[in-house]
Design a protein around this motif. Structure first.
Motif, mmCIF file in Angstrom:
data_model
loop_
_atom_site.group_PDB
_atom_site.id
_atom_site.type_symbol
_atom_site.label_atom_id
_atom_site.label_comp_id
_atom_site.label_asym_id
_atom_site.label_seq_id
_atom_site.Cartn_x
_atom_site.Cartn_y
_atom_site.Cartn_z
ATOM 1 N N GLN A 182 19.568 28.710 65.132
ATOM 2 C CA GLN A 182 19.831 30.000 64.502
ATOM 3 C C GLN A 182 19.902 29.826 62.985
ATOM 4 N N PRO A 183 19.564 30.875 62.236
ATOM 5 C CA PRO A 183 19.708 30.798 60.775
ATOM 6 C C PRO A 183 21.139 30.393 60.410
ATOM 7 N N GLY A 184 21.260 29.582 59.380
ATOM 8 C CA GLY A 184 22.579 29.164 58.914
ATOM 9 C C GLY A 184 23.083 27.879 59.542
ATOM 10 N N GLU A 185 22.352 27.348 60.512
ATOM 11 C CA GLU A 185 22.829 26.146 61.198
ATOM 12 C C GLU A 185 22.399 24.862 60.464
ATOM 13 N N VAL A 186 23.109 23.781 60.801
ATOM 14 C CA VAL A 186 22.814 22.458 60.251
ATOM 15 C C VAL A 186 22.013 21.687 61.297
ATOM 16 N N VAL A 187 20.880 21.146 60.885
ATOM 17 C CA VAL A 187 19.927 20.520 61.798
ATOM 18 C C VAL A 187 19.718 19.057 61.417
ATOM 19 N N PHE A 188 19.699 18.193 62.417
ATOM 20 C CA PHE A 188 19.393 16.767 62.212
ATOM 21 C C PHE A 188 18.147 16.425 63.025
ATOM 22 N N VAL A 189 17.242 15.669 62.390
ATOM 23 C CA VAL A 189 15.977 15.291 63.017
ATOM 24 C C VAL A 189 15.783 13.787 62.866
ATOM 25 N N SER A 190 15.526 13.102 63.951
ATOM 26 C CA SER A 190 15.171 11.678 63.847
ATOM 27 C C SER A 190 13.649 11.559 63.823
ATOM 28 N N GLY A 191 13.171 10.413 63.362
ATOM 29 C CA GLY A 191 11.727 10.262 63.203
ATOM 30 C C GLY A 191 11.185 11.293 62.232
ATOM 31 N N ALA A 192 11.929 11.523 61.154
ATOM 32 C CA ALA A 192 11.653 12.676 60.285
ATOM 33 C C ALA A 192 10.406 12.510 59.428
ATOM 34 N N ALA A 193 9.916 11.266 59.301
ATOM 35 C CA ALA A 193 8.657 11.061 58.569
ATOM 36 C C ALA A 193 7.462 11.116 59.515
ATOM 37 N N GLY A 194 7.721 11.261 60.793
ATOM 38 C CA GLY A 194 6.644 11.267 61.766
ATOM 39 C C GLY A 194 5.970 12.622 61.882
ATOM 40 N N ALA A 195 4.958 12.646 62.717
ATOM 41 C CA ALA A 195 4.143 13.854 62.850
ATOM 42 C C ALA A 195 4.986 15.028 63.326
ATOM 43 N N VAL A 196 5.783 14.821 64.340
ATOM 44 C CA VAL A 196 6.610 15.909 64.874
ATOM 45 C C VAL A 196 7.819 16.157 63.961
ATOM 46 N N GLY A 197 8.518 15.075 63.604
ATOM 47 C CA GLY A 197 9.758 15.215 62.836
ATOM 48 C C GLY A 197 9.571 15.913 61.510
ATOM 49 N N SER A 198 8.488 15.588 60.812
ATOM 50 C CA SER A 198 8.270 16.222 59.508
ATOM 51 C C SER A 198 8.049 17.725 59.669
ATOM 52 N N MET A 199 7.472 18.122 60.785
ATOM 53 C CA MET A 199 7.284 19.554 61.069
ATOM 54 C C MET A 199 8.613 20.215 61.423
ATOM 55 N N VAL A 200 9.433 19.530 62.207
ATOM 56 C CA VAL A 200 10.711 20.116 62.631
ATOM 57 C C VAL A 200 11.542 20.513 61.416
ATOM 58 N N GLY A 201 11.652 19.586 60.465
ATOM 59 C CA GLY A 201 12.480 19.867 59.294
ATOM 60 C C GLY A 201 11.958 21.028 58.484
ATOM 61 N N GLN A 202 10.643 21.074 58.302
ATOM 62 C CA GLN A 202 10.066 22.159 57.505
ATOM 63 C C GLN A 202 10.208 23.508 58.223
ATOM 64 N N ILE A 203 10.002 23.504 59.514
ATOM 65 C CA ILE A 203 10.158 24.754 60.284
ATOM 66 C C ILE A 203 11.617 25.202 60.238
#
Lengths: 332, 332
Positions: free
Chosen positions: B143-164
């Motif tokens: 949801q908007p306003g939430e804090v998100v953590f992503v592992s593998g953040a330089a990877g193909a999926v992870g880099s997309m997760v953070g930007q999205i």
């Protein structure tokens, strides 16, 4: 002048609690103020979640305070009252716990119907059965036709989960329990389709034998190898209501989780933890269902009753060791 | 007569795959039948999930067959066609995988828009970014306003997760990656609010430093200590999208799960696993979002391109070792 005898936690248990972790005190009660009541406790509830609260670390709920009286579900009658809403003689429930006489503002006491045995309000009509109903239907979202597995199936919560699952249309309900006698009880009295003694062999193999095509829902009361076995058996889109982990409550070191966590991805599983205080909006739906089932005799319900506040710690330990059946209560 | 060079799996890897687990074969292609196409592959996708398929045990999807050509996402142009719907010159995607020339029924090939570089259909407009969008928004329900953590953040999926996550209103996005350079990339290029090198110290402590008040969502690409750290940081009602567990894919023995599974109960957490083939109904929503972001330049997107089918295994291993950045592709 009234005296209240109370059990307090004086030390945080290391591993299994011992009598020295507690003390009994006599507390002098003041006169009632306006809109207050005094009650003589009839029954106290002892529950597995209390072990977590004895630790300093944050558990399901805040830790018990040291040198303070143990709190917990209780049911009783009002013996003195300055409240028009809660008159003398009313049956009430409250959370003031391990004491023979309790008193406080009337708002802390909930008046209940007098038509059933009072102890029911700590079990089949109380938090215990609400936990089962909530976890199965709201958290695990069991659907008619599904296969359900319940651990701790002879226990207060587990025995309710299985019966509710059948009443709500589960196609097959399997339980595990800690002795052959309990497994027989689960099947014969609580109406599970199958049950096994988890000490009698590999849990995954016993579960597989009872549910060769897998399961859709697992109601977890115990954690540990049971959770691993369930993950290994859950079918696509399966769900776990994570309610308890009694197998590890008295470990001094936390045990590792299941080795087959990859199944969560492979099968698209959902694991969801819950505790009742955060889901009270579902209580009315539970009470409507359960009152109907209970009054029409569709629910088998057992209690292990231990007499005397001075045996409350023993009752708690017996429950944690799996030596009790159904809801464990202390009668005062 | 046309020859197709193909890479086949000939042995199930024990631990890390080695070149001897594969062989390259030349296959003689028959003439096209009615409504068929032949394509010259431009790019093959190599993805972590393929490691699971190399095992005999059921993985996310069925195991790769032995002595059969490795399948997987590909993008290419049609060089010969007997199908009116898929004419020569069309850009298409397919799943026939590790071969330079592929052919089959036209229905196996999906015609894509020619306006973007073809490789985008394996990454930012393909399964990779769909995985990120689906997991973050439908599985973890960020949801908007939430804090998100992503592992593998330089990877193909992870880099997309953070930007999205940022584009969808996350208040703070934290990534972990496998080197200081990658952590810098995650923060500077992919716009995460914070990033750390997980090899540089205790993951939980680094995560706690980056998110002192805890996290609401964890997108898990790696499993292991990252999952344990996330469980320790998730706030009440937190959610985990369990997408991958690359840290354990090449282990010969499955590793135990997190020691802090009790947090699932304590915090009311939800862990949900997923794989894209079971959620394709959400693909249109993804494509609408991503096409808009991509064409307006709001998404940073990287590829590691390895040339030549004979280096496909090397590309796969480099990705598994964390030696690639962004989407790993083999160019033919």
């Amino acid at each position: 002048m009234a005296i209240s005898t109370q059990v307090q936690l004086v030390r945080r248990p290391q591993g299994w609690p011992v009598p020295e972790d507690f003390r009994t005190v006599a507390v002098e009660l003041p006169e009632l103020g306006p809109d207050q009541v005094r009650v003589a406790n009839a029954f106290l509830s002892v529950d597995p979640y209390m072990r977590g609260r004895m630790n300093d670390a944050e558990s399901y709920v805040a830790p018990f305070a040291l040198d303070a009286t143990m709190t917990g579900g209780s049911v009783c009658r009002v013996v003195e009252s300055t409240s028009a809403d809660v008159p003398v003689g009313s049956a009430v429930t409250h959370d003031l716990g391990w004491r023979d006489v309790a008193q406080g503002d009337a708002a802390q006491f909930r008046v209940v119907d007098d038509g059933v045995p009072l102890s029911a309000y700590l079990g089949v009509l109380g938090m215990t059965a609400f936990t089962a109903h909530l976890g199965l239907l709201q958290i695990a979202r069991m659907q008619p036709g599904e296969v359900v597995f319940v651990s701790g199936a002879a226990g207060a919560v587990g025995s309710m989960v299985g019966q509710i699952a059948k009443l709500k249309g589960a196609s097959r309900v399997i339980g595990s329990a800690g002795s052959p006698e309990k497994a027989a009880l689960v099947q014969e009295r609580y109406g599970f389709d199958a049950a096994f003694d988890y000490k009698d062999g590999h849990v995954f193999r016993q579960l597989r034998a009872a549910a060769p095509d897998g399961i859709d829902v697992y109601f977890d009361n115990v954690g540990g190898v049971h959770l691993e076995a369930a993950l290994g058996s859950l079918r696509r889109d399966g769900r776990v209501a994570v309610c308890g982990a009694i197998s590890g409550y008295n470990d001094e070191q936390a045990q590792p989780g299941p080795r087959n966590m990859a199944r969560i991805i492979q099968q698209g599983l959902t694991l969801r933890g819950f505790t009742v205080p955060f889901h009270t909006q579902h209580y009315p739906a539970f009470l409507a269902d359960m009152t109907g089932w209970f009054t029409s005799g569709q629910i088998a319900y057992d209690e292990t009753v231990v007499d005397g506040l001075d045996h409350a710690v023993d009752a708690f330990l017996a429950m944690m060791r799996g030596q009790t059946t159904g809801k464990t209560l202390v009668r005062l």
